[in-house]
Scaffold this active site. Sequence first.
Site, PDB file in Angstrom:
ATOM      1  N   ASP A 277       0.842  -1.188   0.178  1.00 29.59           N
ATOM      2  CA  ASP A 277       0.024  -0.153  -0.175  1.00 29.59           C
ATOM      3  C   ASP A 277       0.980   1.510   0.104  1.00 29.59           C
ATOM      4  O   ASP A 277       0.395   2.299   0.508  1.00 29.59           O
ATOM      5  CB  ASP A 277      -0.900  -0.051   1.304  1.00 29.59           C
ATOM      6  CG  ASP A 277      -1.781  -1.125   1.347  1.00 29.59           C
ATOM      7  OD1 ASP A 277      -2.065  -1.691   0.307  1.00 29.59           O
ATOM      8  OD2 ASP A 277      -2.067  -1.651   2.449  1.00 29.59           O
TER       9      ASP A 277
ATOM     10  N   LYS B 242       1.939   2.165  -5.297  1.00 27.39           N
ATOM     11  CA  LYS B 242       2.696   1.678  -6.323  1.00 27.39           C
ATOM     12  C   LYS B 242       1.934   2.226  -7.520  1.00 27.39           C
ATOM     13  O   LYS B 242       2.612   2.463  -8.440  1.00 27.39           O
ATOM     14  CB  LYS B 242       2.918   0.297  -6.102  1.00 27.39           C
ATOM     15  CG  LYS B 242       3.859  -0.051  -5.143  1.00 27.39           C
ATOM     16  CD  LYS B 242       4.152  -1.694  -5.066  1.00 27.39           C
ATOM     17  CE  LYS B 242       3.187  -2.440  -4.486  1.00 27.39           C
ATOM     18  NZ  LYS B 242       3.108  -2.218  -2.858  1.00 27.39           N
TER      19      LYS B 242
ATOM     20  N   GLY C 219      -4.021  -4.125  -4.607  1.00 26.13           N
ATOM     21  CA  GLY C 219      -5.137  -3.585  -5.098  1.00 26.13           C
ATOM     22  C   GLY C 219      -4.452  -1.816  -5.312  1.00 26.13           C
ATOM     23  O   GLY C 219      -3.810  -1.378  -4.484  1.00 26.13           O
ATOM     24  N   HIS C 220      -4.559  -1.373  -6.607  1.00 21.79           N
ATOM     25  CA  HIS C 220      -3.974  -0.180  -7.160  1.00 21.79           C
ATOM     26  C   HIS C 220      -4.927   0.654  -7.177  1.00 21.79           C
ATOM     27  O   HIS C 220      -5.814   0.619  -7.955  1.00 21.79           O
ATOM     28  CB  HIS C 220      -3.179  -0.424  -8.416  1.00 21.79           C
ATOM     29  CG  HIS C 220      -1.994  -1.179  -8.218  1.00 21.79           C
ATOM     30  ND1 HIS C 220      -1.048  -1.248  -7.084  1.00 21.79           N
ATOM     31  CD2 HIS C 220      -1.179  -1.877  -9.154  1.00 21.79           C
ATOM     32  CE1 HIS C 220      -0.063  -2.290  -7.279  1.00 21.79           C
ATOM     33  NE2 HIS C 220      -0.041  -2.504  -8.535  1.00 21.79           N
TER      34      HIS C 220
ATOM     35  N   GLN D 233       2.448  -5.824  -3.216  1.00 25.09           N
ATOM     36  CA  GLN D 233       2.691  -5.883  -1.603  1.00 25.09           C
ATOM     37  C   GLN D 233       3.818  -5.212  -1.386  1.00 25.09           C
ATOM     38  O   GLN D 233       4.214  -4.156  -2.003  1.00 25.09           O
ATOM     39  CB  GLN D 233       2.661  -7.136  -1.034  1.00 25.09           C
ATOM     40  CG  GLN D 233       1.295  -8.101  -1.032  1.00 25.09           C
ATOM     41  CD  GLN D 233       1.175  -8.560  -2.579  1.00 25.09           C
ATOM     42  OE1 GLN D 233       1.855  -9.318  -2.999  1.00 25.09           O
ATOM     43  NE2 GLN D 233      -0.302  -8.572  -2.963  1.00 25.09           N
TER      44      GLN D 233
ATOM     45  N   ASP E 242       2.242  15.055   1.166  1.00 27.88           N
ATOM     46  CA  ASP E 242       1.133  16.100   1.688  1.00 27.88           C
ATOM     47  C   ASP E 242       0.252  15.731   3.015  1.00 27.88           C
ATOM     48  O   ASP E 242      -0.009  16.618   3.786  1.00 27.88           O
ATOM     49  CB  ASP E 242       0.321  16.239   0.615  1.00 27.88           C
ATOM     50  CG  ASP E 242      -0.329  15.048   0.022  1.00 27.88           C
ATOM     51  OD1 ASP E 242       0.639  14.192  -0.366  1.00 27.88           O
ATOM     52  OD2 ASP E 242      -1.351  14.747  -0.193  1.00 27.88           O
TER      53      ASP E 242
ATOM     54  N   VAL F 152       2.904  14.416  -3.869  1.00 32.00           N
ATOM     55  CA  VAL F 152       2.323  15.338  -2.958  1.00 32.00           C
ATOM     56  C   VAL F 152       0.990  15.438  -3.038  1.00 32.00           C
ATOM     57  O   VAL F 152       0.289  16.411  -2.705  1.00 32.00           O
ATOM     58  CB  VAL F 152       3.019  16.824  -3.028  1.00 32.00           C
ATOM     59  CG1 VAL F 152       4.412  16.845  -2.733  1.00 32.00           C
ATOM     60  CG2 VAL F 152       3.073  17.372  -4.763  1.00 32.00           C
TER      61      VAL F 152
END
Length: 432
Positions: free
Chosen positions: A13, A16, A40-41, A222, A331, A412
């Site tokens: 997470d 990527k 999950g992207h 992963q 950010d 950002v």
Amino acid sequence: MAVVVIVGAQWGDEGKGKVVDLYTEHADVVARFGGGPNAGHTLVVDGNKLVTHLIPSGVLRAGKKCVLGDGMVVDPQTLLEEIAGIKSRGYLVDDGDLLIGERAHVILPYHRRIDQIRESRAGAIGTTKRGIGPAYEAKVARRGIRMADLLRPDRLRALVAQNLDEVNPYLERLGGEAFQADIIVDEALRHGESLRRYIADASRFVHDSIRRGQSVLFEGAQGALLDVDHGTYPFVTSSSTLAGGACTGLGIGPTSIHVVIGITKAYATRVGGGPFPTELDGTEGERLRDAGAEFGSTTGRPRRCGWLDIPGLRLAVRINGMAGLALTKLDVLKAIRPIKMCVAYRLGGKLLDEIPQDPADLAHAEPVFETLDGWSEDIRDVRDLDDLPPGARRYLARIEDLLGVPLYLVSVGPSRAETIVLKNPFRAERTE
Ligand code: IMP
């Protein structure tokens, strides 16, 4: 031409999806090499959110070849739904742009059920319940079913019967329902027919692309600390998540790879069980979770949040041979003041520079924190490192200093434009 591997440097997470999507601009081929629909992207393009689980993020750019490598475990039902969803949004117009390795293993309904039942019992580790572990177990036990088998009815029937012979008594013992071979086989054959046009020799395709001088991006899933061999075992996934996994998962020699880039968030998160020494409990953790929208894109589970773990990143840099890092979600740390960073671990009177991999050591290790001022300004419009507030610049400089590798990119904000680009791995020199 360049062959670049992008891998997660934490517990997954890391963002990527966005980084791979950005780098895909420079690549002709984007190939995943391990894992399955546990990944999950989340991609944001023109303000639209799209989540992919199996298909590489490169699918959002027309003409790029997307490859699901042989080291993956593929759930055909999930894949077909994903293909339909992507096509309905106007992507993947040309079927020739997607290749599924014929040797990739198939996740079947009984793998999912075993995973789900185990997760409801003692010893659960908080998997995504997608059948990943049981499918890899079958592969290593030489009982697996591969994509090419979905196109060979007789072989598929024999393999499913052989598997259910063992699986059904096991499921019944655990209080689960047994499966009927015919139902599984009929569905799998239907899926195979729908996927036939994509199933190919992915290893040969990637190899030939490299030989033709094309640029290739290997997309990890992963993260390093979830690697089955070198992560925080047993709280890991069942595949090799490291850059080396790109070689085994795609059948490509290590000498073909030019550069390895890791991705890290500006802080740390983890989903599922397992030690997480820099975790923030209570309101501090909630603040980070809300600011970073830290909920799993596969399961929707709230992610555990904590301070950046430099010893964990040091391990990731070493075992992947990373030339540098892409850092995401800077950010999110706005107005989180002061910011802490774990710079070492203390265990039994010793100072450790890398995160301990043994579960008992990790449970007892005490993080040593450094405190930085942070910043309060919004930085989403910044495109140049020099325009960042001094507190943000100091945070980044300290990370580079402690890890001894440069930052290639700083994100950002979620969109493509909200990025500070520092170095392009597709123009980097070959790492010796
Ligand atoms: P599995 O991969 O579903 O077997 O889950 C094993 C462990 O890896 C669990 O802690 C999961 O939460 C974690 N995991 C698997 N895939 C991902 C991912 O894409 N991001 C973050 N954690 C993951």
